[in-house]
Design a protein around this motif. Sequence first.
Motif, mmCIF file in Angstrom:
data_model
loop_
_atom_site.group_PDB
_atom_site.id
_atom_site.type_symbol
_atom_site.label_atom_id
_atom_site.label_comp_id
_atom_site.label_asym_id
_atom_site.label_seq_id
_atom_site.Cartn_x
_atom_site.Cartn_y
_atom_site.Cartn_z
ATOM 1 N N UNK A 1 -44.996 -32.606 -38.578
ATOM 2 C CA UNK A 1 -43.738 -32.454 -39.317
ATOM 3 C C UNK A 1 -43.158 -33.819 -39.667
ATOM 4 N N UNK A 2 -43.268 -34.772 -38.742
ATOM 5 C CA UNK A 2 -42.789 -36.129 -39.016
ATOM 6 C C UNK A 2 -43.601 -36.760 -40.150
ATOM 7 N N UNK A 3 -44.930 -36.589 -40.088
ATOM 8 C CA UNK A 3 -45.781 -37.104 -41.163
ATOM 9 C C UNK A 3 -45.346 -36.551 -42.514
ATOM 10 N N UNK A 4 -45.114 -35.245 -42.562
ATOM 11 C CA UNK A 4 -44.722 -34.583 -43.812
ATOM 12 C C UNK A 4 -43.370 -35.096 -44.311
ATOM 13 N N UNK A 5 -42.430 -35.192 -43.418
ATOM 14 C CA UNK A 5 -41.087 -35.638 -43.789
ATOM 15 C C UNK A 5 -41.111 -37.066 -44.334
ATOM 16 N N UNK A 6 -41.856 -37.945 -43.658
ATOM 17 C CA UNK A 6 -41.899 -39.345 -44.075
ATOM 18 C C UNK A 6 -42.686 -39.528 -45.371
ATOM 19 N N UNK B 1 -54.037 -27.238 -35.173
ATOM 20 C CA UNK B 1 -53.570 -28.566 -35.559
ATOM 21 C C UNK B 1 -54.116 -28.953 -36.929
ATOM 22 N N UNK B 2 -55.388 -28.648 -37.174
ATOM 23 C CA UNK B 2 -55.996 -28.946 -38.468
ATOM 24 C C UNK B 2 -55.308 -28.136 -39.570
ATOM 25 N N UNK B 3 -55.009 -26.880 -39.290
ATOM 26 C CA UNK B 3 -54.329 -26.050 -40.283
ATOM 27 C C UNK B 3 -52.956 -26.614 -40.613
ATOM 28 N N UNK B 4 -52.275 -27.177 -39.606
ATOM 29 C CA UNK B 4 -50.981 -27.804 -39.854
ATOM 30 C C UNK B 4 -51.101 -29.007 -40.772
ATOM 31 N N UNK B 5 -52.135 -29.813 -40.554
ATOM 32 C CA UNK B 5 -52.387 -30.957 -41.441
ATOM 33 C C UNK B 5 -52.668 -30.467 -42.858
ATOM 34 N N UNK B 6 -53.458 -29.406 -42.969
ATOM 35 C CA UNK B 6 -53.793 -28.855 -44.282
ATOM 36 C C UNK B 6 -52.535 -28.399 -45.018
ATOM 37 N N UNK B 7 -51.630 -27.755 -44.313
ATOM 38 C CA UNK B 7 -50.391 -27.293 -44.943
ATOM 39 C C UNK B 7 -49.546 -28.467 -45.439
ATOM 40 N N UNK B 8 -49.480 -29.523 -44.643
ATOM 41 C CA UNK B 8 -48.726 -30.707 -45.064
ATOM 42 C C UNK B 8 -49.377 -31.365 -46.272
ATOM 43 N N UNK B 9 -50.692 -31.444 -46.294
ATOM 44 C CA UNK B 9 -51.382 -31.984 -47.472
ATOM 45 C C UNK B 9 -51.016 -31.184 -48.711
ATOM 46 N N UNK B 10 -50.931 -29.865 -48.550
ATOM 47 C CA UNK B 10 -50.553 -29.025 -49.677
ATOM 48 C C UNK B 10 -49.164 -29.358 -50.205
ATOM 49 N N UNK B 11 -48.234 -29.623 -49.291
ATOM 50 C CA UNK B 11 -46.868 -29.950 -49.722
ATOM 51 C C UNK B 11 -46.801 -31.316 -50.396
ATOM 52 N N UNK B 12 -47.613 -32.249 -49.932
ATOM 53 C CA UNK B 12 -47.662 -33.564 -50.586
ATOM 54 C C UNK B 12 -48.216 -33.424 -51.997
ATOM 55 N N UNK B 13 -49.275 -32.632 -52.153
ATOM 56 C CA UNK B 13 -49.845 -32.407 -53.481
ATOM 57 C C UNK B 13 -48.852 -31.693 -54.397
ATOM 58 N N UNK B 14 -48.106 -30.764 -53.833
ATOM 59 C CA UNK B 14 -47.078 -30.073 -54.630
ATOM 60 C C UNK B 14 -46.025 -31.052 -55.130
ATOM 61 N N UNK B 15 -45.650 -32.004 -54.301
ATOM 62 C CA UNK B 15 -44.651 -32.990 -54.705
ATOM 63 C C UNK B 15 -45.192 -33.891 -55.810
ATOM 64 N N UNK B 16 -46.453 -34.281 -55.686
ATOM 65 C CA UNK B 16 -47.077 -35.100 -56.738
ATOM 66 C C UNK B 16 -47.108 -34.335 -58.057
ATOM 67 N N UNK B 17 -47.426 -33.062 -57.981
ATOM 68 C CA UNK B 17 -47.439 -32.214 -59.190
ATOM 69 C C UNK B 17 -46.023 -32.058 -59.747
ATOM 70 N N UNK B 18 -45.073 -31.865 -58.878
ATOM 71 C CA UNK B 18 -43.680 -31.688 -59.295
ATOM 72 C C UNK B 18 -43.175 -32.906 -60.062
ATOM 73 N N UNK B 19 -43.649 -34.087 -59.672
ATOM 74 C CA UNK B 19 -43.224 -35.320 -60.334
ATOM 75 C C UNK B 19 -44.129 -35.689 -61.519
#
Length: 378
Positions: free
Chosen positions: A73-78, A176-194
């Motif tokens: 969660x910290x990785x995702x937030x930062x 734990x791996x699934x959690x990383x995968x979900x965060x990667x998805x949110x980062x990609x969504x943000x890149x797409x959003x911008x």
Amino acid sequence: ARHQTIDIDDPVPFHKHWNDTLFAKLKDNGYVTGMVGKWQPGFATDDMFSHYSQYYGYHYEEDDVERKDHITDQNERDALDFLQNRRGNAGEPFALFVNFFAPHHHDGTEEQYYPQKSTEHLYNDENITFGPTCTEEAWEKMPPFFDEGNDARIRWRDRFDEPSKAQRMIKNYFRLISGVDMTCGKILEEIEKQNLTDDTLIIFTTDNGYYLGEHGLADKWYAHQESIKVPLIIKDPRMNKDLIGTRNDKFTLSIDLAPTMLQAAGIDVPDRMQGTDMSQLYQFKESGANANEAWRRSFYYEYPGIINNRHHIPVQALVQKDFKYIYWPGKDYEELFHLPTDHYEERDLAWNGTMNETIAVILEDLRDTFKKAQEAAF
């Protein structure tokens, strides 16, 4: 290897050439650089990145008794904070390195793997099947200097020596791996959003494989396929459309990452760097075919062990598509595996009493190629 950094807690050789690293080159050429998460060669400093937030070694911090804030969660937030608030003005180039700690285990704890609450329900109804070499027989085939005090064997006992414990451990590891995968998805969504997707090179990879009980071991370090193979996914706007979504089985290495990113940014690659720009494998259909033909056909692998720790055994290897030659320098011991017919590396052709004249010739040739590859690595 050339960086001469053996002790990760004393990264003087690595930092001696900091100006020739990927991170410094990007920053010096106008990129806003960000790093969040794990940074283990010493400590990051203000002059190394435009923005950074360094932390690792836990899944939940010790004072987080209610387990509200997972490290992923910290990785995702930062990461999202950098993309939304810190990457500079529109049009300004940026590079973000998100270094996940998960699914690394938490050293010194009984449960080892502590997933996010959002993933705790995953795999509950599954019975995870372990690999064919997760057996006592496979452990007994390890070289004779492997004993119960080996750190990889100790960690196997901590995680996999009893069926119900093994299921609990591997499910939490997968969570734990699934959690990383979900965060990667949110980062990609943000890149797409911008609206940055068409101008951004995205690379997903990791720094080591992982034993999940194979050969009676846990963790990493040694030269089996489970330990040295890693995922690599590249999304590059320059990629030939016919190659999008395809797989390439060429030997790409971690040393290829920096040259690939620097050349994508139009920055000269320092002479000290040893890797090759991977985009030649996928950027153009014609050049890709030529690059596939000329690409490396083998590579040198080494794990130097840990200084003054006999429970970590140094190992070196020459890896090809057909044969893998393993040399244990402190033991003067060799192994030879034919990967197409022995995918799980169970039959050592150098020592199992079946060496014939053909294998002897192959072994001698591999020794020579190994020495040349070793010399080129420094």
